[in-house]
Design a protein around this motif. Structure first.
Motif, PDB file in Angstrom:
ATOM      1  N   LEU A 140       7.619  -7.514 -10.407  1.00  0.00           N
ATOM      2  CA  LEU A 140       7.133  -7.134  -9.081  1.00  0.00           C
ATOM      3  C   LEU A 140       6.941  -5.629  -8.939  1.00  0.00           C
ATOM      4  O   LEU A 140       5.848  -5.174  -8.585  1.00  0.00           O
ATOM      5  CB  LEU A 140       8.085  -7.691  -8.019  1.00  0.00           C
ATOM      6  N   PRO A 141       7.979  -4.803  -9.241  1.00  0.00           N
ATOM      7  CA  PRO A 141       7.760  -3.364  -9.118  1.00  0.00           C
ATOM      8  C   PRO A 141       6.723  -2.843 -10.110  1.00  0.00           C
ATOM      9  O   PRO A 141       5.958  -1.930  -9.776  1.00  0.00           O
ATOM     10  CB  PRO A 141       9.140  -2.752  -9.376  1.00  0.00           C
ATOM     11  N   GLU A 144       3.338  -3.612  -8.756  1.00  0.00           N
ATOM     12  CA  GLU A 144       3.136  -2.764  -7.576  1.00  0.00           C
ATOM     13  C   GLU A 144       2.685  -1.373  -7.987  1.00  0.00           C
ATOM     14  O   GLU A 144       1.874  -0.748  -7.324  1.00  0.00           O
ATOM     15  CB  GLU A 144       4.457  -2.695  -6.806  1.00  0.00           C
ATOM     16  N   HIS A 145       3.223  -0.896  -9.123  1.00  0.00           N
ATOM     17  CA  HIS A 145       2.889   0.457  -9.521  1.00  0.00           C
ATOM     18  C   HIS A 145       1.777   0.482 -10.561  1.00  0.00           C
ATOM     19  O   HIS A 145       1.700   1.379 -11.383  1.00  0.00           O
ATOM     20  CB  HIS A 145       4.137   1.179 -10.008  1.00  0.00           C
TER      21      HIS A 145
ATOM     22  N   LEU B 186      12.832   1.064  -5.288  1.00  0.00           N
ATOM     23  CA  LEU B 186      11.840   0.852  -6.345  1.00  0.00           C
ATOM     24  C   LEU B 186      10.470   1.322  -5.895  1.00  0.00           C
ATOM     25  O   LEU B 186       9.474   1.077  -6.566  1.00  0.00           O
ATOM     26  CB  LEU B 186      11.781  -0.624  -6.716  1.00  0.00           C
ATOM     27  N   ALA B 187      10.426   1.968  -4.726  1.00  0.00           N
ATOM     28  CA  ALA B 187       9.175   2.493  -4.181  1.00  0.00           C
ATOM     29  C   ALA B 187       8.141   1.399  -3.965  1.00  0.00           C
ATOM     30  O   ALA B 187       6.953   1.609  -4.139  1.00  0.00           O
ATOM     31  CB  ALA B 187       8.613   3.599  -5.080  1.00  0.00           C
ATOM     32  N   LEU B 188       8.579   0.196  -3.595  1.00  0.00           N
ATOM     33  CA  LEU B 188       7.610  -0.847  -3.240  1.00  0.00           C
ATOM     34  C   LEU B 188       7.050  -0.526  -1.864  1.00  0.00           C
ATOM     35  O   LEU B 188       7.762  -0.031  -0.999  1.00  0.00           O
ATOM     36  CB  LEU B 188       8.289  -2.215  -3.190  1.00  0.00           C
ATOM     37  N   SER B 189       5.783  -0.845  -1.646  1.00  0.00           N
ATOM     38  CA  SER B 189       5.210  -0.587  -0.334  1.00  0.00           C
ATOM     39  C   SER B 189       5.785  -1.586   0.656  1.00  0.00           C
ATOM     40  O   SER B 189       6.310  -2.638   0.275  1.00  0.00           O
ATOM     41  CB  SER B 189       3.700  -0.739  -0.380  1.00  0.00           C
ATOM     42  N   THR B 192       4.086  -5.013   0.354  1.00  0.00           N
ATOM     43  CA  THR B 192       4.611  -5.849  -0.725  1.00  0.00           C
ATOM     44  C   THR B 192       5.980  -6.387  -0.358  1.00  0.00           C
ATOM     45  O   THR B 192       6.269  -7.575  -0.533  1.00  0.00           O
ATOM     46  CB  THR B 192       4.717  -5.022  -2.020  1.00  0.00           C
TER      47      THR B 192
ATOM     48  N   PRO C   2      -1.928   3.297  -3.787  1.00  0.00           N
ATOM     49  CA  PRO C   2      -2.644   2.585  -2.717  1.00  0.00           C
ATOM     50  C   PRO C   2      -1.777   2.295  -1.496  1.00  0.00           C
ATOM     51  O   PRO C   2      -2.289   1.835  -0.497  1.00  0.00           O
ATOM     52  CB  PRO C   2      -3.051   1.268  -3.393  1.00  0.00           C
ATOM     53  N   HIS C   3      -0.462   2.565  -1.559  1.00  0.00           N
ATOM     54  CA  HIS C   3       0.361   2.033  -0.449  1.00  0.00           C
ATOM     55  C   HIS C   3       0.123   2.642   0.907  1.00  0.00           C
ATOM     56  O   HIS C   3       0.026   1.901   1.866  1.00  0.00           O
ATOM     57  CB  HIS C   3       1.860   2.146  -0.699  1.00  0.00           C
ATOM     58  N   ARG C   6      -2.556   0.993   2.951  1.00  0.00           N
ATOM     59  CA  ARG C   6      -2.311  -0.410   3.225  1.00  0.00           C
ATOM     60  C   ARG C   6      -1.189  -0.563   4.242  1.00  0.00           C
ATOM     61  O   ARG C   6      -1.257  -1.365   5.155  1.00  0.00           O
ATOM     62  CB  ARG C   6      -1.927  -1.093   1.914  1.00  0.00           C
TER      63      ARG C   6
END
Lengths: 288, 295, 285
Positions: A140-141, A144-145, B186-189, B192, C2-3, C6
């Motif tokens: 997932l991470p 995402e990156h 984890l720097a997830l937006s 997400t 991109p975050h 969004r």
């Protein structure tokens, strides 16, 4: 319990049979010359009107393991959280001062928090794998990156899991729920998850204190093995642990209702020749 | 837990008046329970006893005749489902959006969040007949939708909104904080984090909210009388008036002499539908939890 | 990276949805008061209380009998339902055998889910004939109170249950350590500790009782007259709206909206009181 009873209890950790539990510290650090990675200047963290830490100035050295020690409630975790702006997530938290990473102030409003947290990962006291499979936790991470390539993902997943010594244990059940793993395995999975993003530094908030002693030993070994490759900051209540793995030690103490930095120096200097009376008392177990 | 703690204590010998009081309390509590259970069985038994005879496949699939005294309820079932559909189509996006906003972006002290929360509390307390008045004035007249399935469904959506939002918000808040911290580290937006982690974990709350909303919408009568209307023909569009099942029960029992037999059957169908929704949602929720939880 | 874009889009979408809830409240208040404005302006607030009778077609707008109907039915229902609901919660938490508990919760949940029109229908076909045998006509204040009590009971039972459940376990442990009996623990320790939650439940039930339409409409007889006893028929504000809206001319329609506004006001006042009471209870520990 299906394990054979005659299994040696002390097979974990760095303590070898016959060694004195507190072996004299060699003059670490060799692997990491004191070159600052993160520097804080006059860092204060407030929750509402209460100061958790006040005016902390400290340099974390690149490639070293720095342990933050001190009694509970003296602001170690607050300091740690300020280093990758996890303080943003705590309602009512305000941060003052400077936190410098590669010459930039990360507390600046314009700082890129996403990039910061990719460079500086964090592992928490309670293992917090997501309610997904082992593989998805790492994927997932990565996705995402921007890592989309299947083989690149698989390679990174395997490398990260090998890095924390989990690969052999879970390679046959990558699609099992992560929460089915044992506590120690979960914590190592969390470390792997952070490592997969190729960070420069890792922050650990008492990573072993929610684990049983055997698992804690394994996790501690893994953290020690990060020396030289990553800059590590670890909050611990466990002085023996700090003595075993840290190159640098910072002692926090509650003074006038706020956490302050009392002493900071190489592990050898702090443990064997503390300059501050509080440190000496704390180290020898008189206070705290 | 309470039982284990108090049971041995209750068994210790007490003074005579204490024992008398204890017995009186025991009788009162068990008596109340028996009374409630008895009335419940009475209601259900009466519905089943009198309704099941009139119930048949033909009853469900044919049109009503002689103002509902004879024939079935097919157009009424269609109208009911259409009203429910409109209601859900309007409720679900607004409710989920608001709930996510309230749970993830507002603190209890925040001003905007407080305004929204107070509004929802007010909305939850508004009597359904007042929603009926509002729907009649706003949807039927001002927006010109007339007596229609659309007007009725939208009015119901206003009513169901606070229920669904509350329950969804609680579901989201029950998701452990560690997931959010982990995701941030984890720097997830946030997008997400929301769609990959929080919403899947909050599904039981979402389902519970939806079931509450559907239950309220199916059961509602007063708000529909002057919004979706009484017409018992098969609707051909959402702008047609359509009679909901609950209104059918009301009309048969109050306005149609000799309609009781079919009123029983319709009421039984209505209660059956509600039980079905509850049962299915409960099963889905349990299934989801089992899939999510560690074996 | 991109975050941020969004995330910002997501936040604005969510905000939009949240705003629409506020908008609906404003619309409800605006339309109900807007539609009642003509009657309030022409008839004036006083005549709703002082007119000789309720004959809107002839220009008489006395709402007092209906107001009294609403208050009497709701108060009676609460008097009956509150003790029963609390006892049901006590049964669930302290008396029921563990095996029975989940069934009991389900039963109360089902009672809460039965549509009001079904309660009304049941009251009409089984309760009203019984009361009629006791004292005609049967459709009466008493029938309304009984049916309404049954309807609001689950609300009180469920919220009291939650309140009892949240009483800290160490209270129970110390009560047990002091040798309190089961009822002694419940009446001396648990109920006082849970009274805030129980009060909230009763207040919610009161709002529900005042606002209920179909069940009272079906069993109360709907005669516009001050009731002189439990067996007299009454008409509530809600039933009045449901009965007359279909054929109401413009002044009449506006007057019905005034009664809707009055219902809103009663419910809002009740919510205000219960919030104040809850705060006081919380503040007093």
């Amino acid at each position: 319990m299906t394990k054979p009873a005659q299994k040696p209890v002390l097979e974990f950790g760095t303590v070898k049979p016959g060694a004195r539990p507190w072996a004299p510290l060699e003059e670490r650090p060799k692997c990491c010359e004191p070159r600052p990675f993160v520097r804080t200047e006059g860092l204060s963290v407030f929750y509402g009107s209460r100061a958790a830490i006040r005016e902390v100035s400290l340099s974390v050295n690149r490639g070293c393991i720095t342990a933050l020690v001190g009694p509970s409630g003296c602001g170690k975790t607050s300091f740690l959280c300020a280093l990758n702006r996890m303080t943003d997530l705590i309602p009512g938290a305000k941060v003052y001062g400077r936190v410098e990473l590669s010459g930039e102030d990360i507390l600046d409003a314009g700082a890129d928090v996403v990039a910061l947290r990719r460079r500086v990962g964090m592992i928490f006291q309670k293992p917090n794998p997501f309610p997904l499979s082992v593989r998805r936790n790492l994927e997932l991470p990565l996705r995402e990156h921007g890592v989309r390539d299947r083989s690149a993902i698989e390679e990174k997943v395997e490398r990260a899991l090998r890095d924390v010594g989990l690969w052999e244990e879970v390679k046959d059940r990558l699609d099992a729920p992560a929460q089915a793993l044992s506590g120690g395995q979960q914590q190592r999975l969390c470390i792997a998850r952070a490592l997969a993003l190729d960070p420069e530094a890792l922050l650990f908030d008492e990573p072993c204190s929610a684990l049983d002693p055997l698992a804690a030993g394994v996790v501690e070994d893994r953290i020690a093995s990060l020396r030289g490759r990553y800059s590590v900051v670890i909050v611990t209540h466990n002085l023996a642990q700090a003595r075993r793995i840290a190159d640098w030690v910072a002692l926090f103490w509650m003074i006038d209702g706020a956490g302050r930095l009392v002493e900071y120096g190489s592990s050898k200097a702090v443990f064997e020749a503390a300059t501050h009376p509080i440190t000496a008392a704390y180290i020898s177990g008189i206070r705290g | 837990m309470a039982d284990a703690l108090t049971a041995p204590v209750a068994a210790t010998p007490a003074r005579a008046d204490g024992a008398l009081r204890e017995t009186a309390a025991l009788v009162a509590v068990w008596g109340t329970a028996a009374l409630i259970a008895g009335v419940f069985l009475w209601i259900l038994g009466e519905l089943v006893w009198n309704g099941v005879g009139a119930l048949s496949w033909e009853y469900l699939t044919s049109a009503p005749r002689e103002a509902g005294r004879a024939g079935g309820i097919a157009p009424i079932l269609v109208s009911t489902l259409a009203i429910l559909g409109v209601c859900l189509a309007a409720t679900v996006p607004i409710a989920f959006g608001s709930a996510v906003f309230l749970a993830e972006y507002t603190s209890d002290a925040g001003r905007f969040g407080r305004v929204v929360r107070t509004s929802l509390d007010v909305l939850a307390g508004v009597p359904s007949i007042v929603f009926g008045l509002f729907g009649n004035a706003f949807f039927c007249r001002t927006l010109g939708l007339g007596f229609s399935i659309l007007s009725g469904g939208l009015t119901l959506a206003c009513m169901a909104l606070p229920l669904v939002i509350r329950s969804t918000e609680e579901g989201l808040r029950a998701v452990p904080r560690e997931y959010r911290m982990g995701a941030a580290a984890l720097a997830l937006s946030r997008t997400t984090t929301l769609f990959r982690l929080l919403l899947p974990a909050a599904v039981p709350g979402l389902t519970a909210g939806l079931v509450l909303g559907i239950g309220r919408a199916l059961a509602e009568t007063a708000a529909l009388i002057f919004t979706s209307g009484y017409v018992d023909r098969m609707p051909s569009s959402l702008l047609d008036s359509g009679r909901a099942l609950s209104i059918h029960v009301y009309d048969l029992s109050m306005n149609v002499a000799g309609g009781d037999r079919n009123a029983y059957a319709s009421a039984l169908v209505l209660v059956g539908l509600l039980l079905l929704v509850n049962g299915v949602a409960g099963a889905l929720s349990a299934l989801w939890r089992r899939r999510l939880a560690a074996p | 990276m991109p975050h941020p874009g969004r995330d910002r889009a997501l936040l604005w979408t969510l905000r939009l949805f949240a705003v629409s809830s506020v908008a609906i409240v404003l619309l409800v208040v605006a339309f109900v008061s807007g539609e009642s404005a003509p009657a309030l302006a022409e008839v004036g607030p006083v005549r709703f209380f002082s007119d000789p009778s309720w004959h809107p077609a002839s220009g008489f707008f006395n709402m007092v009998p209906m107001l009294a109907g609403t208050v009497l039915v709701s108060a009676g229902a609460l008097l009956l339902a509150a003790p029963l609901g609390v006892l049901s919660a006590i049964f669930l938490q302290f008396y029921a055998p563990p095996a029975l508990r989940s069934y009991w919760r389900n039963l109360i949940g089902l009672l809460a889910g039965i549509p009001s029109v079904v309660y009304g229908f049941w009251g009409l076909v089984s309760l009203v004939p019984l009361i009629n045998r006791l004292h005609p006509p049967g459709q009466s204040l008493l029938a309304g109170i009984l049916v309404l009590a049954l309807m609001v009971l689950p609300t009180i039972a469920l919220l009291s249950d939650a309140a009892l459940e949240s009483v800290p376990a160490h209270y129970l442990r110390s009560a047990a350590a002091l040798g309190l009996s089961r009822w002694g623990t419940v009446s001396g320790v648990v109920l006082p500790a849970a009274r805030g939650g129980i009060l909230t439940g009763v207040a919610l039930a009161a709002a529900r009782a005042v606002g209920e339409t179909m069940a009272v409409l079906m069993v109360c007889g709907n005669v516009v007259r001050m009731p002189e006893g439990l067996f007299d028929p009454v008409r509530t504000l809600t039933a009045n709206i449901a009965l007359e809206m279909a054929y109401a001319g413009s002044a009449h329609r506006s007057a019905l909206f005034v009664s809707g506004l009055a219902l809103l006001a009663i419910v809002a006042l009740g919510a205000g009181f219960s919030e104040a009471a809850r705060r006081k209870v919380v503040a007093n520990g």
